[in-house]
Design a protein around this motif. Structure first.
Motif, PDB file in Angstrom:
ATOM      1  N   HIS A 121     -11.375 -11.603  -7.090  1.00 48.76           N
ATOM      2  CA  HIS A 121     -10.224 -11.700  -6.187  1.00 48.76           C
ATOM      3  C   HIS A 121      -9.371 -10.443  -6.271  1.00 48.76           C
ATOM      4  CE1 HIS A 121     -10.859 -15.718  -4.870  1.00 48.76           C
ATOM      5  NE2 HIS A 121     -10.527 -16.318  -5.985  1.00 48.76           N
ATOM      6  N   ASN A 122      -8.805 -10.069  -5.135  1.00 49.07           N
ATOM      7  CA  ASN A 122      -7.770  -9.052  -5.155  1.00 49.07           C
ATOM      8  C   ASN A 122      -6.510  -9.616  -4.501  1.00 49.07           C
ATOM      9  OD1 ASN A 122      -8.100  -8.858  -2.347  1.00 49.07           O
ATOM     10  ND2 ASN A 122      -9.468  -7.083  -2.497  1.00 49.07           N
ATOM     11  N   ASP A 123      -5.468  -8.805  -4.478  1.00 47.03           N
ATOM     12  CA  ASP A 123      -4.164  -9.301  -4.041  1.00 47.03           C
ATOM     13  C   ASP A 123      -4.194  -9.806  -2.598  1.00 47.03           C
ATOM     14  OD1 ASP A 123      -1.698  -9.560  -5.479  1.00 47.03           O
ATOM     15  OD2 ASP A 123      -0.763  -8.250  -3.991  1.00 47.03           O
ATOM     16  N   ASP A 124      -4.940  -9.143  -1.740  1.00 49.92           N
ATOM     17  CA  ASP A 124      -4.955  -9.522  -0.330  1.00 49.92           C
ATOM     18  C   ASP A 124      -5.605 -10.878  -0.090  1.00 49.92           C
ATOM     19  OD1 ASP A 124      -3.702  -7.174   0.352  1.00 49.92           O
ATOM     20  OD2 ASP A 124      -5.568  -6.094   0.760  1.00 49.92           O
ATOM     21  N   GLU A 125      -6.432 -11.340  -1.034  1.00 53.18           N
ATOM     22  CA  GLU A 125      -7.144 -12.603  -0.847  1.00 53.18           C
ATOM     23  C   GLU A 125      -6.360 -13.814  -1.340  1.00 53.18           C
ATOM     24  OE1 GLU A 125     -11.806 -11.300  -1.227  1.00 53.18           O
ATOM     25  OE2 GLU A 125     -10.597 -11.335  -3.057  1.00 53.18           O
ATOM     26  N   LEU A 126      -5.294 -13.599  -2.091  1.00 54.29           N
ATOM     27  CA  LEU A 126      -4.568 -14.733  -2.662  1.00 54.29           C
ATOM     28  C   LEU A 126      -4.015 -15.688  -1.607  1.00 54.29           C
ATOM     29  CD1 LEU A 126      -2.697 -13.186  -5.731  1.00 54.29           C
ATOM     30  CD2 LEU A 126      -4.940 -14.276  -5.620  1.00 54.29           C
ATOM     31  N   PRO A 127      -3.440 -15.182  -0.502  1.00 53.42           N
ATOM     32  CA  PRO A 127      -2.951 -16.140   0.509  1.00 53.42           C
ATOM     33  C   PRO A 127      -4.044 -17.053   1.065  1.00 53.42           C
ATOM     34  CG  PRO A 127      -1.992 -13.968   0.878  1.00 53.42           C
ATOM     35  CD  PRO A 127      -3.060 -13.799  -0.168  1.00 53.42           C
ATOM     36  N   GLU A 128      -5.311 -16.591   1.048  1.00 54.39           N
ATOM     37  CA  GLU A 128      -6.403 -17.426   1.546  1.00 54.39           C
ATOM     38  C   GLU A 128      -6.586 -18.691   0.715  1.00 54.39           C
ATOM     39  OE1 GLU A 128      -9.936 -15.114   1.616  1.00 54.39           O
ATOM     40  OE2 GLU A 128      -9.197 -13.680   3.102  1.00 54.39           O
ATOM     41  N   ILE A 129      -6.225 -18.619  -0.578  1.00 53.11           N
ATOM     42  CA  ILE A 129      -6.373 -19.786  -1.450  1.00 53.11           C
ATOM     43  C   ILE A 129      -5.020 -20.432  -1.768  1.00 53.11           C
ATOM     44  CG2 ILE A 129      -8.565 -19.037  -2.441  1.00 53.11           C
ATOM     45  CD1 ILE A 129      -7.056 -17.995  -4.875  1.00 53.11           C
ATOM     46  N   GLY A 130      -4.019 -20.108  -0.938  1.00 53.43           N
ATOM     47  CA  GLY A 130      -2.730 -20.780  -1.042  1.00 53.43           C
ATOM     48  C   GLY A 130      -1.794 -20.232  -2.089  1.00 53.43           C
ATOM     49  N   LEU A 131      -2.047 -18.998  -2.561  1.00 49.61           N
ATOM     50  CA  LEU A 131      -1.192 -18.387  -3.563  1.00 49.61           C
ATOM     51  C   LEU A 131      -0.471 -17.181  -2.979  1.00 49.61           C
ATOM     52  CD1 LEU A 131      -3.612 -18.418  -6.642  1.00 49.61           C
ATOM     53  CD2 LEU A 131      -1.795 -20.055  -6.119  1.00 49.61           C
ATOM     54  N   ALA A 132       0.748 -16.953  -3.445  1.00 47.89           N
ATOM     55  CA  ALA A 132       1.490 -15.777  -3.003  1.00 47.89           C
ATOM     56  C   ALA A 132       0.871 -14.514  -3.588  1.00 47.89           C
ATOM     57  CB  ALA A 132       2.950 -15.896  -3.438  1.00 47.89           C
ATOM     58  N   ARG A 133       1.024 -13.406  -2.899  1.00 47.52           N
ATOM     59  CA  ARG A 133       0.552 -12.135  -3.424  1.00 47.52           C
ATOM     60  C   ARG A 133       1.256 -11.815  -4.738  1.00 47.52           C
ATOM     61  NH1 ARG A 133      -0.003 -11.020   2.117  1.00 47.52           N
ATOM     62  NH2 ARG A 133      -2.043 -10.122   2.635  1.00 47.52           N
ATOM     63  N   GLU A 136      -0.847 -10.222 -10.925  1.00 50.07           N
ATOM     64  CA  GLU A 136      -0.368 -10.342 -12.313  1.00 50.07           C
ATOM     65  C   GLU A 136       0.565 -11.529 -12.467  1.00 50.07           C
ATOM     66  OE1 GLU A 136       1.369  -6.906 -14.037  1.00 50.07           O
ATOM     67  OE2 GLU A 136      -0.570  -5.983 -14.491  1.00 50.07           O
ATOM     68  N   ARG A 137       1.463 -11.709 -11.522  1.00 49.11           N
ATOM     69  CA  ARG A 137       2.412 -12.823 -11.597  1.00 49.11           C
ATOM     70  C   ARG A 137       1.686 -14.162 -11.553  1.00 49.11           C
ATOM     71  NH1 ARG A 137       5.179 -11.290  -7.792  1.00 49.11           N
ATOM     72  NH2 ARG A 137       4.508 -12.639  -6.077  1.00 49.11           N
ATOM     73  N   GLN A 138       0.682 -14.279 -10.706  1.00 43.95           N
ATOM     74  CA  GLN A 138      -0.063 -15.532 -10.609  1.00 43.95           C
ATOM     75  C   GLN A 138      -0.884 -15.795 -11.874  1.00 43.95           C
ATOM     76  OE1 GLN A 138       0.420 -17.752  -8.469  1.00 43.95           O
ATOM     77  NE2 GLN A 138       1.480 -16.661  -6.833  1.00 43.95           N
ATOM     78  N   VAL A 139      -1.509 -14.753 -12.408  1.00 41.84           N
ATOM     79  CA  VAL A 139      -2.284 -14.926 -13.644  1.00 41.84           C
ATOM     80  C   VAL A 139      -1.365 -15.345 -14.787  1.00 41.84           C
ATOM     81  CG1 VAL A 139      -3.629 -13.703 -15.397  1.00 41.84           C
ATOM     82  CG2 VAL A 139      -4.162 -13.388 -12.978  1.00 41.84           C
ATOM     83  N   GLU A 140      -0.207 -14.714 -14.891  1.00 43.10           N
ATOM     84  CA  GLU A 140       0.743 -15.069 -15.944  1.00 43.10           C
ATOM     85  C   GLU A 140       1.200 -16.521 -15.808  1.00 43.10           C
ATOM     86  OE1 GLU A 140       4.879 -13.348 -17.940  1.00 43.10           O
ATOM     87  OE2 GLU A 140       4.298 -12.728 -15.919  1.00 43.10           O
ATOM     88  N   ARG A 141       1.469 -16.944 -14.583  1.00 40.03           N
ATOM     89  CA  ARG A 141       1.903 -18.329 -14.340  1.00 40.03           C
ATOM     90  C   ARG A 141       0.807 -19.314 -14.742  1.00 40.03           C
ATOM     91  NH1 ARG A 141       1.188 -21.947 -10.324  1.00 40.03           N
ATOM     92  NH2 ARG A 141      -0.033 -20.463  -9.092  1.00 40.03           N
TER      93      ARG A 141
END
Length: 232
Positions: A121-133, A136-141
């Protein structure tokens, strides 16, 4: 090495090819990862075969289902004698706790780690799976959810290793795929580091597949990587 940090990904399509490769390496040089493709083709018998040869096996099936189903799957995996297995953190805390409690009830208690985001995954693909860009922030969460649920650690890309090591401490296990030597092909990985960089930034275990499994002399490649990371 008494505690090898390299986990070789057995990304083969059948048991015979995997077994032929395993004869070329030793438990002192590496641990082994059995993923979905090989497990689907070869089944639990291959895992038991590898464990009987004294290899530590990381069963990489990324369980993600309702809590009861995941708990039962983790219990079955533990009975195979695996060293480590994983669940997907996006399954939620209740599922993670059920998995951890199932492991705690098992006679054999492998490490349990959570998958945060796939290294493809890269940053541009996160919205496709319902996550905000903000990878690092998403992995930490997600790693925080895993720690709160009592997991031993997480699977993360080496790019997040330093951040997670600072945030969650030295006892939180960090397993990093996406490891490539300088000059290696990226294949389908997006977020990569070299073995030395990954260890320097806090990784405990390095998952390495094709750079080892496709090498003319896998043992020599492992020896070279182990020498490099040993001095770190």
């Amino acid at each position: 090495m008494a505690d090898p940090r390299v986990i070789v990904a057995l990304d083969f399509t059948d048991a015979d090819t995997a077994k032929a490769f395993v004869k070329r390496v030793t438990p002192s040089r590496c641990r082994l990862k059995v993923g979905m493709e090989l497990f689907t083709a070869a089944g639990p018998g291959l895992v038991e075969h590898l464990a009987a040869r004294n290899f530590d096996v990381f069963l990489d099936l990324k369980y993600h289902d309702i809590p009861t189903t995941v708990a039962h799957a983790c219990s079955q995996a533990a009975e195979l004698g695996v060293w480590m297995l994983n669940v997907h953190v996006l399954g939620g805390k209740r599922m993670l706790v059920a998995a951890r409690e199932a492991i705690e009830r098992s006679k054999h208690r492998p490490l349990l780690v959570g998958v945060t985001l796939l290294t493809s995954h890269n940053d541009d693909e996160l919205p496709e799976i319902g996550l905000a860009r903000g990878t690092e922030r998403q992995v930490e969460r997600l790693a925080g959810i895993a720690q709160d649920a009592g997991l031993n650690g997480v699977v993360c890309s080496p790019l997040e290793a330093a951040l997670l090591r600072r945030r969650f401490g030295k006892e939180f296990v960090l397993v990093t795929p996406g490891i490539r030597q300088a000059g290696d092909a990226m294949d389908d990985q997006r977020r990569t580091r070299t073995p030395v960089d990954a260890v320097t930034e806090g990784a405990d275990y390095l998952v390495i597949g094709r750079p080892v499994t496709r090498a003319p002399d896998p043992a020599a490649v492992l020896d070279a990587i182990n020498r490099e990371i040993l001095i770190r």
